[in-house]
Motif scaffolding. Structure first.
Motif, PDB file in Angstrom:
ATOM      1  N   GLU A 190       2.781   5.956   5.206  1.00 18.83           N
ATOM      2  CA  GLU A 190       2.895   6.420   3.822  1.00 18.83           C
ATOM      3  C   GLU A 190       1.876   7.502   3.491  1.00 18.83           C
ATOM      4  O   GLU A 190       2.102   8.321   2.589  1.00 18.83           O
ATOM      5  CB  GLU A 190       2.736   5.241   2.851  1.00 18.83           C
ATOM      6  CG  GLU A 190       3.943   4.326   2.782  1.00 18.83           C
ATOM      7  CD  GLU A 190       5.199   5.060   2.365  1.00 18.83           C
ATOM      8  OE1 GLU A 190       5.129   5.853   1.396  1.00 18.83           O
ATOM      9  OE2 GLU A 190       6.239   4.886   3.016  1.00 18.83           O
ATOM     10  N   TYR A 226      18.105   2.329  -0.022  1.00 19.74           N
ATOM     11  CA  TYR A 226      16.758   1.807   0.247  1.00 19.74           C
ATOM     12  C   TYR A 226      16.844   0.289   0.445  1.00 19.74           C
ATOM     13  O   TYR A 226      17.573  -0.367  -0.289  1.00 19.74           O
ATOM     14  CB  TYR A 226      15.839   2.134  -0.932  1.00 19.74           C
ATOM     15  CG  TYR A 226      14.375   1.990  -0.609  1.00 19.74           C
ATOM     16  CD1 TYR A 226      13.664   3.053  -0.089  1.00 19.74           C
ATOM     17  CD2 TYR A 226      13.720   0.786  -0.798  1.00 19.74           C
ATOM     18  CE1 TYR A 226      12.316   2.930   0.224  1.00 19.74           C
ATOM     19  CE2 TYR A 226      12.381   0.639  -0.474  1.00 19.74           C
ATOM     20  CZ  TYR A 226      11.677   1.715   0.037  1.00 19.74           C
ATOM     21  OH  TYR A 226      10.355   1.584   0.356  1.00 19.74           O
ATOM     22  N   ARG A 245      14.855   5.702   2.612  1.00 17.36           N
ATOM     23  CA  ARG A 245      13.448   6.103   2.683  1.00 17.36           C
ATOM     24  C   ARG A 245      13.337   7.615   2.896  1.00 17.36           C
ATOM     25  O   ARG A 245      12.416   8.261   2.384  1.00 17.36           O
ATOM     26  CB  ARG A 245      12.749   5.345   3.808  1.00 17.36           C
ATOM     27  CG  ARG A 245      12.744   3.829   3.599  1.00 17.36           C
ATOM     28  CD  ARG A 245      12.065   3.099   4.734  1.00 17.36           C
ATOM     29  NE  ARG A 245      10.625   3.384   4.751  1.00 17.36           N
ATOM     30  CZ  ARG A 245       9.808   2.915   5.683  1.00 17.36           C
ATOM     31  NH1 ARG A 245      10.286   2.146   6.666  1.00 17.36           N
ATOM     32  NH2 ARG A 245       8.522   3.206   5.643  1.00 17.36           N
ATOM     33  N   ALA A 274      13.711   9.213  -0.396  1.00 18.06           N
ATOM     34  CA  ALA A 274      12.455   9.128  -1.147  1.00 18.06           C
ATOM     35  C   ALA A 274      11.473  10.204  -0.698  1.00 18.06           C
ATOM     36  O   ALA A 274      10.760  10.800  -1.525  1.00 18.06           O
ATOM     37  CB  ALA A 274      11.847   7.741  -0.986  1.00 18.06           C
ATOM     38  N   SER A 281       9.793  13.554  -2.897  1.00 14.68           N
ATOM     39  CA  SER A 281       8.353  13.370  -3.105  1.00 14.68           C
ATOM     40  C   SER A 281       7.733  14.336  -4.116  1.00 14.68           C
ATOM     41  O   SER A 281       6.711  13.979  -4.734  1.00 14.68           O
ATOM     42  CB  SER A 281       7.611  13.449  -1.763  1.00 14.68           C
ATOM     43  OG  SER A 281       7.907  14.669  -1.096  1.00 14.68           O
ATOM     44  N   PRO A 294       6.211   9.685  -9.360  1.00 13.90           N
ATOM     45  CA  PRO A 294       6.570   8.392  -8.751  1.00 13.90           C
ATOM     46  C   PRO A 294       7.641   7.635  -9.527  1.00 13.90           C
ATOM     47  O   PRO A 294       8.549   7.045  -8.921  1.00 13.90           O
ATOM     48  CB  PRO A 294       5.242   7.636  -8.744  1.00 13.90           C
ATOM     49  CG  PRO A 294       4.201   8.707  -8.686  1.00 13.90           C
ATOM     50  CD  PRO A 294       4.754   9.846  -9.502  1.00 13.90           C
ATOM     51  N   LYS A 295       7.573   7.654 -10.862  1.00 13.39           N
ATOM     52  CA  LYS A 295       8.554   6.934 -11.666  1.00 13.39           C
ATOM     53  C   LYS A 295       9.941   7.551 -11.532  1.00 13.39           C
ATOM     54  O   LYS A 295      10.942   6.844 -11.338  1.00 13.39           O
ATOM     55  CB  LYS A 295       8.127   6.916 -13.132  1.00 13.39           C
ATOM     56  CG  LYS A 295       9.081   6.117 -14.019  1.00 13.39           C
ATOM     57  CD  LYS A 295       8.592   6.074 -15.460  1.00 13.39           C
ATOM     58  CE  LYS A 295       9.560   5.271 -16.343  1.00 13.39           C
ATOM     59  NZ  LYS A 295       9.107   5.223 -17.757  1.00 13.39           N
ATOM     60  N   ARG A 313      11.024   9.448  -9.103  1.00  9.04           N
ATOM     61  CA  ARG A 313      11.493   9.262  -7.732  1.00  9.04           C
ATOM     62  C   ARG A 313      12.051   7.856  -7.528  1.00  9.04           C
ATOM     63  O   ARG A 313      13.124   7.677  -6.947  1.00  9.04           O
ATOM     64  CB  ARG A 313      10.348   9.530  -6.753  1.00  9.04           C
ATOM     65  CG  ARG A 313      10.758   9.378  -5.296  1.00  9.04           C
ATOM     66  CD  ARG A 313       9.683   9.875  -4.338  1.00  9.04           C
ATOM     67  NE  ARG A 313       8.488   9.046  -4.390  1.00  9.04           N
ATOM     68  CZ  ARG A 313       7.322   9.442  -4.876  1.00  9.04           C
ATOM     69  NH1 ARG A 313       7.186  10.665  -5.399  1.00  9.04           N
ATOM     70  NH2 ARG A 313       6.275   8.637  -4.857  1.00  9.04           N
ATOM     71  N   LYS A 314      11.331   6.868  -8.019  1.00  7.35           N
ATOM     72  CA  LYS A 314      11.775   5.481  -7.869  1.00  7.35           C
ATOM     73  C   LYS A 314      13.103   5.253  -8.580  1.00  7.35           C
ATOM     74  O   LYS A 314      14.016   4.618  -8.028  1.00  7.35           O
ATOM     75  CB  LYS A 314      10.715   4.538  -8.427  1.00  7.35           C
ATOM     76  CG  LYS A 314      11.098   3.065  -8.302  1.00  7.35           C
ATOM     77  CD  LYS A 314      10.010   2.156  -8.854  1.00  7.35           C
ATOM     78  CE  LYS A 314      10.413   0.691  -8.733  1.00  7.35           C
ATOM     79  NZ  LYS A 314       9.368  -0.213  -9.276  1.00  7.35           N
ATOM     80  N   ASN A 315      13.232   5.771  -9.807  1.00  6.04           N
ATOM     81  CA  ASN A 315      14.472   5.590 -10.568  1.00  6.04           C
ATOM     82  C   ASN A 315      15.656   6.254  -9.872  1.00  6.04           C
ATOM     83  O   ASN A 315      16.758   5.686  -9.809  1.00  6.04           O
ATOM     84  CB  ASN A 315      14.320   6.152 -11.977  1.00  6.04           C
ATOM     85  CG  ASN A 315      13.399   5.317 -12.844  1.00  6.04           C
ATOM     86  OD1 ASN A 315      13.162   4.132 -12.553  1.00  6.04           O
ATOM     87  ND2 ASN A 315      12.864   5.900 -13.900  1.00  6.04           N
ATOM     88  N   THR A 339      16.532   4.339  -6.606  1.00  6.56           N
ATOM     89  CA  THR A 339      17.177   3.073  -6.964  1.00  6.56           C
ATOM     90  C   THR A 339      18.613   3.302  -7.409  1.00  6.56           C
ATOM     91  O   THR A 339      19.532   2.575  -7.001  1.00  6.56           O
ATOM     92  CB  THR A 339      16.392   2.369  -8.082  1.00  6.56           C
ATOM     93  OG1 THR A 339      15.052   2.111  -7.641  1.00  6.56           O
ATOM     94  CG2 THR A 339      17.056   1.056  -8.464  1.00  6.56           C
TER      95      THR A 339
END
Length: 336
Positions: free
Chosen positions: A138, A289, A295, A298, A302, A306-307, A309-311, A314
């Motif tokens: 990571e 994911y 991954r 993701a 980059s 972060p929020k 990207r995660k949303n 998902t």
């Protein structure tokens, strides 16, 4: 023996293989980084192709098009006959071992610690694993992550093509095998299950396509002579062709047939290995994911917060998973 029980699996961590992976990764870092770069490119192509395929195939399944391909989970005893289990076990090993080994080698080339390498037996299924230092991965740049994450699917893709070449070189079609005959049709009572049809009239046939092509030269009511291998001996049988119920202009023998090969066991092992290695290469790169494809998505996102990207990861994962499940559900749904 260094065996341990972890859940339902018997695991053996291989220290010598682990040391060899680290050594090869360090001494061939340039080649392995290039392999990882090629994996990243092929991974994107596979992910996009798989994503598009799920959409197109879903529409074909909904339309009940004959062009639709069934998407079925491979479960021994349910979707896989127990007679195919030995070949499926070989296929599992051929899919997992190169996949995990490629991850480990590229990680080692990128100075990412490989904690352990080994083999496992999960119930009756053999396989391999490589345990990487995920925290160190990571912290690496995006290109390094992409190399490591994509290496496994590229290894599967290369294994697929090697298996395809082996199939072409080592297994040859030798005729058309009779599985069963239909009552009230010409073949019933004359041809027997296990008969190997190698000739139609004066034409030698070794594949299903050649058999169909040779038979299509006749009309319903014509007499046809078939050369058949039965019990190791060649015999000739003469039949008068009937017509197909769905098309009275086409001839019918009334047989269920399958392709016969020079080495049936080897063909079965190669066929299942092709199915599994190809499936793993494609499915693993879908943007779901925590699959490598998810991954990789993701990593590509980059630059976002972060929020965000995660949303996004998902949402794309949920959407792709839904597409996949719909393909499976429609593939396994009973016909109306």
């Amino acid at each position: 023996l260094g065996l341990s029980i972890e859940g339902l699996a018997v695991v053996r961590r291989c220290r010598r293989v682990h040391e060899q992976v680290q050594r090869v990764g360090a001494s061939h870092a340039r080649v392995l980084r290039a392999f990882g770069d090629a994996g990243a490119v092929s991974g994107v192509i596979l992910g996009v192709a798989g994503f598009a395929y799920l959409h197109v195939n879903l529409l074909q399944l909904l339309a009940r098009s004959p062009a639709a391909s069934p998407v079925v989970p491979l479960v021994p005893g349910w979707t896989i006959g127990l007679d195919a289990l030995p070949y499926f076990m070989i296929a599992v090993a051929l899919a997992l071992v190169p996949h995990e080994l490629a991850h480990a080698l590229v990680a080692a080339a990128e100075s990412i610690p490989v904690k352990s390498v080994g083999a496992f037996l999960l119930l009756v299924f053999p396989g391999g694993f490589a345990e990487l230092d995920e925290e160190e991965l990571e912290r690496k740049p995006a290109r390094t992550k992409a190399r490591v994450l994509s290496a496994g699917s590229l290894a599967n893709l290369l294994t697929f093509f090697l298996l395809l070449l082996a199939t072409q070189l080592l297994v040859k079609p030798v005729g058309v095998r009779v599985v069963e005959t239909r009552e009230s049709y010409p073949a019933h009572g004359i041809l027997e299950p296990g008969d190997l049809i190698v000739g139609v009239g004066e034409v030698r046939v070794s594949t299903l396509g050649e058999f169909s092509g040779a038979l299509s030269q006749y009309k319903p009511g014509d007499d046809v002579t078939l050369e058949v291998i039965r019990g190791g001996s060649s015999v000739k049988v003469r039949l008068r062709l009937a017509s197909r119920p769905e098309d009275p202009t086409k001839p019918a023998l009334g047989v269920v047939i399958e392709q016969a090969f020079s080495n049936e066991a080897l063909y079965s092992a190669l066929w299942w290995s092709l199915v599994l290695t190809g499936s793993v290469a494609l499915l693993n790169m879908l943007p779901i994911y925590p699959l490598d494809g998810g991954r990789l998505l993701a990593v590509a996102l980059s630059p976002l917060s972060p929020k965000s990207r995660k949303n996004l990861v998902t949402g794309v994962s949920a959407y792709t998973t839904t597409l996949l499940l719909l393909n499976v559900a429609l593939s396994m749904a009973p016909p109306l």
